[in-house]
Design an enzyme around this catalytic site. Structure first.
Site, PDB file in Angstrom:
ATOM      1  N   ARG A  59     -62.388  21.551  17.293  1.00  0.00           N
ATOM      2  CA  ARG A  59     -63.453  20.666  17.761  1.00  0.00           C
ATOM      3  C   ARG A  59     -64.354  21.370  18.776  1.00  0.00           C
ATOM      4  O   ARG A  59     -65.551  21.134  18.836  1.00  0.00           O
ATOM      5  CB  ARG A  59     -62.841  19.403  18.369  1.00  0.00           C
ATOM      6  CG  ARG A  59     -62.173  18.506  17.342  1.00  0.00           C
ATOM      7  CD  ARG A  59     -61.609  17.250  17.991  1.00  0.00           C
ATOM      8  NE  ARG A  59     -61.032  16.353  16.999  1.00  0.00           N
ATOM      9  CZ  ARG A  59     -59.764  16.374  16.630  1.00  0.00           C
ATOM     10  NH1 ARG A  59     -58.947  17.262  17.169  1.00  0.00           N
ATOM     11  NH2 ARG A  59     -59.298  15.527  15.736  1.00  0.00           N
ATOM     12  N   ASP A  64     -56.103   8.854  18.293  1.00  0.00           N
ATOM     13  CA  ASP A  64     -54.853   9.583  18.523  1.00  0.00           C
ATOM     14  C   ASP A  64     -53.770   8.628  19.034  1.00  0.00           C
ATOM     15  O   ASP A  64     -52.601   8.708  18.642  1.00  0.00           O
ATOM     16  CB  ASP A  64     -55.066  10.698  19.549  1.00  0.00           C
ATOM     17  CG  ASP A  64     -56.279  11.544  19.220  1.00  0.00           C
ATOM     18  OD1 ASP A  64     -56.110  12.642  18.683  1.00  0.00           O
ATOM     19  OD2 ASP A  64     -57.397  11.079  19.506  1.00  0.00           O
ATOM     20  N   ARG A  67     -52.516   6.668  16.190  1.00  0.00           N
ATOM     21  CA  ARG A  67     -51.587   7.483  15.388  1.00  0.00           C
ATOM     22  C   ARG A  67     -50.205   7.527  16.050  1.00  0.00           C
ATOM     23  O   ARG A  67     -49.178   7.404  15.380  1.00  0.00           O
ATOM     24  CB  ARG A  67     -52.140   8.898  15.244  1.00  0.00           C
ATOM     25  CG  ARG A  67     -53.356   9.012  14.345  1.00  0.00           C
ATOM     26  CD  ARG A  67     -54.072  10.354  14.519  1.00  0.00           C
ATOM     27  NE  ARG A  67     -55.159  10.530  13.559  1.00  0.00           N
ATOM     28  CZ  ARG A  67     -56.185  11.344  13.724  1.00  0.00           C
ATOM     29  NH1 ARG A  67     -56.267  12.079  14.843  1.00  0.00           N
ATOM     30  NH2 ARG A  67     -57.129  11.444  12.811  1.00  0.00           N
ATOM     31  N   HIS A  71     -59.591  14.986  23.213  1.00  0.00           N
ATOM     32  CA  HIS A  71     -59.360  14.609  21.818  1.00  0.00           C
ATOM     33  C   HIS A  71     -59.347  15.912  21.024  1.00  0.00           C
ATOM     34  O   HIS A  71     -60.364  16.389  20.531  1.00  0.00           O
ATOM     35  CB  HIS A  71     -60.473  13.690  21.317  1.00  0.00           C
ATOM     36  CG  HIS A  71     -60.425  13.422  19.841  1.00  0.00           C
ATOM     37  ND1 HIS A  71     -59.325  12.911  19.204  1.00  0.00           N
ATOM     38  CD2 HIS A  71     -61.355  13.607  18.874  1.00  0.00           C
ATOM     39  CE1 HIS A  71     -59.576  12.786  17.910  1.00  0.00           C
ATOM     40  NE2 HIS A  71     -60.801  13.203  17.682  1.00  0.00           N
TER      41      HIS A  71
END
Length: 315
Positions: free
Chosen positions: A85, A148, A151, A175
């Site tokens: 990212r 996240d 999850r 993130h």
């Protein structure tokens, strides 16, 4: 209640679809550099309205965002397979230099919700650009680790056979690769993990924990390798955050925002539990982490600080 979405790629369009399926808002305006793409996505999603909730979905340009309560910024270039990212940063920073001022000229009262990756840094940049219009950084938030965290809760729920709605767990920090799973703060039915495991007679071994960590931390890489992009999970997360913002629900979400008053994270944009309402990030909630988690969060903040610092002179 008008919602704007800038960027009609997979994330932006799936976010709009999730808003329609959830019945969030009253009007959704899709804005994209590719007007034909925006119109096509708007029409396709609008055709789902009879099966869902009575919303208006249309394509528009920046002036059509006037009066929007929330504007989702999903513009930018997509993450490539194997690309971190943070490597997306330079490619997406230029896009935001155009988008944020264009949004605020027409929707100066909107809360900006940034989704584009790397989301912590893009949110930080967006807040800097928005400050030039007198917008406080609390009104510029990012999706952070909302997905996240979902999850993490989903995997723990699956392991123990519990509805994830009843699993309280948080992912903090970036993130991305340096994110921190706050194992010490996980509770189910008011019990910590060891206590809950004992009650139901199902252990959570170190190997189990490592597997969960891998599946949370590397989820995007696995999904991108398999199908090119992630969008269902983040689209649903966006719909949840927008719902909270529109209705001032005062929810606790792990969005990212500019942190103040938290040691080691001061001045960095990253994810911590926040009280979120109509005005954006209303309060930051620091968790009483254990020593290893505190150090991991400090490292995550340091990585983001190092990435952000060189950009200050560029805008």
């Amino acid at each position: 209640m008008k919602i704007g979405i800038v960027g009609c790629g997979m994330v932006g369009s799936t976010s709009a679809y999730a808003l329609v399926m959830s019945g969030v808002g009253r009007e959704i305006v899709l804005v994209d550099l590719n007007r034909k793409r925006a119109e096509a996505e708007a029409n396709d999603i609008y055709h789902a309205v009879p099966f869902a909730h009575p919303l208006t979905v249309r394509a528009g340009d920046y002036p059509d965002l006037a009066g929007a309560r929330v504007v989702v910024i999903a513009g930018g270039v997509a993450q490539k397979p194997g690309e971190t990212r943070l490597q997306l940063l330079q490619r997406n920073a230029e896009v935001f230099r155009q988008i944020v001022p264009a949004v605020l000229r027409h929707a100066p009262e909107a809360v900006l919700l940034v989704v584009s990756n790397p989301v912590d840094i893009m949110t930080h940049l967006a807040a800097d650009f928005a400050a030039e219009f007198g917008v406080p950084h609390t009104r510029v938030i990012g999706s952070g680790t909302t997905l996240d965290t979902a999850r993490f809760r989903t995997l723990l729920g699956r392991h123990f056979g519990v509805d994830p709605h009843h699993v309280h767990a948080y992912v903090l920090g970036e993130h991305g690769d340096s994110e921190v799973l706050a194992w010490s703060q996980v509770t189910i039915a008011g019990l910590n993990l060891d206590e809950f495991a004992k009650v139901i007679g199902k252990s959570l071994s170190d190997a189990d924990r490592q597997q969960v960590d891998e599946q949370v931390r590397r989820a995007a890489y696995h999904i991108i390798a398999g199908k090119g992009a992630t969008y269902y999970g983040i689209g649903s997360a966006v719909a949840r955050i927008v719902d909270v913002l529109l209705h001032d629900q005062r929810a606790i979400l792990t969005i990212c925002s500019r942190i103040t008053g938290v040691p080691d994270c001061e001045g960095v944009t990253l994810a911590l539990p926040h009280l979120v309402g109509g005005g954006g990030a209303l309060a930051t909630i620091p968790l009483p982490l254990d020593t290893d988690e505190r150090e991991a969060l400090r490292r995550s903040a340091g990585l983001l600080r190092d990435a952000i610092e060189p950009l200050r002179s560029n805008h």
